[in-house]
Design an enzyme around this catalytic site. Structure first.
Site, PDB file in Angstrom:
ATOM      1  N   ASP A 142       0.833  -1.201   0.000  1.00 19.88           N
ATOM      2  CA  ASP A 142       0.000   0.000   0.000  1.00 19.88           C
ATOM      3  C   ASP A 142       0.874   1.261   0.000  1.00 19.88           C
ATOM      4  O   ASP A 142       1.980   1.235  -0.550  1.00 19.88           O
ATOM      5  CB  ASP A 142      -0.943  -0.051   1.225  1.00 19.88           C
ATOM      6  N   HIS A 215      -3.874   6.309   3.034  1.00 20.62           N
ATOM      7  CA  HIS A 215      -4.542   5.076   2.604  1.00 20.62           C
ATOM      8  C   HIS A 215      -3.962   3.838   3.290  1.00 20.62           C
ATOM      9  O   HIS A 215      -4.691   2.994   3.820  1.00 20.62           O
ATOM     10  CB  HIS A 215      -4.408   4.985   1.080  1.00 20.62           C
ATOM     11  N   SER A 552     -11.117  -0.650  -1.320  1.00 20.83           N
ATOM     12  CA  SER A 552      -9.851  -0.601  -0.575  1.00 20.83           C
ATOM     13  C   SER A 552     -10.068  -0.882   0.901  1.00 20.83           C
ATOM     14  O   SER A 552      -9.187  -1.416   1.567  1.00 20.83           O
ATOM     15  CB  SER A 552      -9.225   0.797  -0.673  1.00 20.83           C
TER      16      SER A 552
END
Ligand SMILES: *[C@@H]1O[C@H](CO)[C@@H](O)[C@H](O)[C@H]1NC(C)=O
Ligand SMILES: *[C@@H]1O[C@H](CO)[C@@H](O)[C@H](O)[C@H]1NC(C)=O
Ligand SMILES: *[C@@H]1O[C@H](CO)[C@@H](O)[C@H](O)[C@H]1NC(C)=O
Ligand SMILES: *[C@@H]1O[C@H](CO)[C@@H](O)[C@H](O)[C@H]1NC(C)=O
Length: 780
Positions: A142, A215, A552
């Site tokens: 990620d 994220h 996600s």
């Protein structure tokens, strides 16, 4: 195929601007690993030598150098090459395949309770049986991590598992103290990124595993964040935050940078993660669908699965349209997104007395209650048949017309929160953000920097109409927004999120994708100090947690559950874990009705949710599993008519397809769902069969009986109808025959999808459900 053509087309276009001879692009190169001549001490020396033998052009930068080497999930290296270098390289005898690089994008708490993960210490619960995942390591590929967050505190965790071979790669902003007994590994991969984009700007991103985006911090804490109380974002979603596997260890593989996530780096991350010894890989990143032998994620995931690593990946946010699902390889668990039973409602009061619903996690001074109305403007320009879209792009709003007013903006181009910034800069006091027709009615809550709300496409139309009518009648429109905080026990839930990418599977229609859905809308999880909760640079607010939406966010839920299941059943293969999640998934909501589709409010289908919504507690004890090995995937690739060489690119081994091609078709992959596509020529009946093998993981002596719900217009039989097991681990086969009548009203090029199910049960203790999907296609 269409996407491949598009790539070729784009590359033709771009090569016309500069000399195609000098243009270098990144390729991932597969070599015959065991052919290394002994004069080279390492594979790296051999690769360097292969590249230095290539012609160079007049440009000094054109000398090809190795970007990454790959030794575990793939055998070879990546490098930037000109067209003529590529041509020469391909002629070398040890070069088996070259794969053009793709750039991937990120697919951007109450969810444990919603999933029924009971935190009590009573025996028999998944958390208890798995010891909260304590011995498992989850690799998160990620944007990196913000290690100081309380979610990653290692208090009361045991020592790092002895098998662990990973590393904490440190730098000035990510010291050895960043790793602990929770974050046990951290690496970053930027060579592929930089070889295309030049050196990164270290004032805007960290050359280390530290997260400058948010994220990766968010997904890592969904996977394995510890219990944190109290947790909330700006007062919303208050409660205990926890990841799915609260004691599991995390290893960070940072591959996503400001300009995207590059395949050469992603493959290096898979390679490291597997040799480091992770048990699970979580990947909330994706791109366009290409054949598996050109797809670095599919290749990396095959290598991982071949080493016993469970890989869960996000389905993508391209919904609600069909054929949008990504990360579709049959050895990947593909996860779509659903809602949970919590939302953040507000009311939009219009000057005509109407009250319409919205959602928002805006926190700050309100607009003064329902009676204080503001002028309401639509910033689109008036044209022949009404108004054009009002996107509220930077510089598009005239302060003279919006100052002191609430502005109606349309979604598209810039981010949802960025539109709020544009309105605020122009002096607006509030924003109503309307979905377009493609977004449908699905609503995503954002931490806006001014009082703002999201409304569905039909509500947007209604407000637009109101503004236009009011203007014509010379009594300009007014409105206000009243925020109502956090609401729980919402019904119905789960609902398939609008954005969640849908089937059918564009590469292998006989493999139903996504496999399952999991919570992915408005999920509370950890957030870095570097970024405000709205994600826009001018937002100076800082929060420990943030609320985000996307597949996600759904993927790491399933990654964490995969770790718990592996801890409870160390002998289970990645396919067994997926089978347990799929055959126990449910398709009804908390009203006991078929789950709805957020984009339409209508009933959703197997193409939206796959086998259904995950049910962790049931997945721990599924009764039967549909297991798969690398050998089965090779047969599947053979039956998909991939060449022996293309199969080797994925599997690293020479394939023998003679047996597989005799034995059947792609539908015979021992998958927990059943899908067939019939090409309808004329009026005759069409038929197929599926061979399946189930392994008993329940009680030693058990008798399972089948019940069949045939898709409408088909007849389905299963033989035998009864499976008698004498021991645990025993495997039994059965055969499913499907016959379908031609569909009359099908026009050329169109298709018709019907679903049913095949269910095995041992008198109700275990219920093992496989969706059965029949697609009729009328050829053009
Ligand atoms: C790096 O980013 C900062 C902040 O956006 C900018 O001011 C600076 O000019 C950039 N440096 C380079 C070398 O591009
Ligand atoms: C849900 O509905 C099904 C049939 O529609 C019924 O058999 C079942 O008992 C219901 N379950 C609950 C918990 O009400
Ligand atoms: C939703 O259901 C309604 C009523 O059955 C139907 O008219 C409409 O076409 C459906 N919408 C979609 C997108 O399927
Ligand atoms: C593979 O080729 C065979 C023979 O041409 C054909 O019958 C079959 O449908 C093909 N399978 C796929 C998945 O394309």
């Amino acid at each position: 195929m269409a996407s491949l053509l598009l790539l070729l087309f784009l590359s033709l276009l771009s090569s016309s601007s500069s000399s195609s001879e000098d243009l270098q692009k990144t390729f991932i190169v597969q070599v015959q690993y065991d052919a290394k001549p002994s004069i080279f001490p390492t594979h790296r020396h051999w690769y360097d030598s292969s590249l230095s033998s290539l012609p160079t052009t007049t440009t000094a930068t054109a000398a090809a150098t190795v970007i990454h080497t790959y030794d575990t999930v793939f055998h070879g290296f990546s490098a930037k090459l000109t067209a003529s270098q590529l041509k020469h390289l391909k002629t070398l005898p040890h070069i088996l395949a070259v794969i053009p690089e793709q750039v991937r994008r990120l697919h951007t708490t109450r969810s444990p309770q919603f999933l029924g993960l009971k935190t009590t210490d009573s025996a028999g619960t998944l958390l208890k049986e798995s010891d909260f995942g304590s011995d498992l390591v989850i690799g998160v590929i990620d944007t990196g991590i913000w290690p100081e967050r309380e979610s990653f505190n290692d208090r009361s965790l045991g020592p790092v598992p002895a098998k662990w071979k990973g590393q904490c790669v440190t730098s000035g902003d990510f010291t050895a103290a960043a790793c602990n007994r929770k974050i046990i590994g951290a690496r970053y991969f930027c060579q592929g990124y930089e070889s295309t984009n030049g050196k990164m700007n270290e004032t805007t991103e960290f050359r280390s595993p530290r997260d400058s985006d948010g994220h990766g911090t968010h997904t890592s804490s969904i996977v394995a964040g510890r219990y944190v109380f109290p947790a909330s974002t700006l007062g919303y979603a208050h409660g205990v935050a926890s990841g799915m596997a609260p004691k599991a260890r995390i290893s960070i593989y940072k591959v996503c940078w400001n300009a995207g996530c590059y395949d050469s780096d992603i493959l290096a991350a898979f390679d490291s993660a597997v040799s480091d010894g992770v048990d699970v890989i979580s990947l909330s990143v994706g791109g366009v669908v290409v054949p598996y032998y050109l797809d670095a994620i599919a290749i990396g995931a095959f290598g991982a699965s071949d080493h016993g690593v469970f890989v869960s990946a996000s389905a993508g946010n391209g919904g609600p349209g069909g054929l949008t699902v990504t990360n579709i390889a049959p050895w990947v668990t593909t996860v779509g997104a659903g809602t949970i039973d919590r939302d953040f409602p507000d009311d939009v009061h219009l000057g005509n007395g109407k009250i319409v619903p919205g959602v928002s996690v805006y926190s700050g001074p309100g607009l003064g209650g329902p009676t204080r109305l503001y002028s309401l403007v639509y910033a689109g320009s008036e044209g022949g048949d009404g108004y054009s879209a009002s996107l509220c792009l930077e510089g598009s709003l005239d302060p003279k017309t919006v100052r002191g007013k609430i502005v109606l903006c349309d979604r598209g181009i810039n981010s949802r929160a960025a539109k709020g910034e544009v309105v605020k800069k122009a002096g607006g006091v509030g924003m109503i953000l309307a979905n377009g027709v493609f977004d449908g009615e699905g609503l995503v809550a954002d931490c806006h920097i001014l009082p703002a709300t999201a409304v569905g496409a039909s509500v947007g139309d209604e407000i637009r109409k109101y503004i236009i009518t009011a203007e014509k009648s010379k009594s300009p429109a007014t409105a206000t927004i009243v925020f109502k905080g956090t609401r729980v026990n919402v019904r119905p839930a789960p609902v398939v999120a609008s954005f969640s990418a849908r089937g059918p599977n564009p590469e292998s229609p006989e493999i139903l994708k996504p496999d399952v859905i999991a919570p992915g809308l408005n999920i509370l999880a950890a957030w870095p100090d570097r970024v405000g909760p709205s994600g826009i640079p001018s937002d100076k607010r800082r929060t420990e947690f943030n609320i985000l939406s996307g597949t996600s966010m759904a993927c790491p839920h399933v990654s964490g559950l995969g770790a718990l299941l592996k801890a409870a059943h160390p002998e289970w293969s990645p396919a067994a874990i997926r089978s347990a999640l799929m055959t126990t998934a449910y398709t009804v909501d908390n009203r006991n009705e078929t789950m709805l589709d957020e984009s339409t409010g209508n009933t959703s289908t197997v193409l939206d949710f796959g086998a259904g919504h995950v049910h962790p507690q049931k997945a721990m004890d599924p009764g039967l599993i549909y297991d798969l090995s690398s050998y089965d995937y090779v047969n599947f690739l053979c039956n998909s008519n991939y060449t022996v060489q293309n199969i080797q690119t994925v599997t690293r081994r020479k394939a023998d397809c003679s047996g597989a091609r005799r034995a059947g078709h792609t539908g015979n992959l021992n998958y927990p769902s059943l899908s067939v596509v019939f090409q309808q020529y004329g009026k005759h009946k069409m038929s197929t069969h599926f061979i399946r093998t189930v392994t008993n993981v329940g009680d030693p002596n058990s008798v399972y009986k089948v019940s069949i719900r045939p898709p409408s217009g088909t007849s389905v039989t299963v033989q035998p109808e009864k499976l008698v097991f004498r021991r645990v681990g025993q495997k039994l086969n059965f055969l499913v025959r499907v016959q379908a009548k031609a569909v009359k009203q099908l026009s050329p090029g169109s298709s018709n999808v019907k679903s049913g199910s095949v269910v095995w049960s041992d008198g109700g203790k275990h219920i093992v459900t496989s969706p059965l999907v029949v697609t009729m296609q009328q050829p053009l």
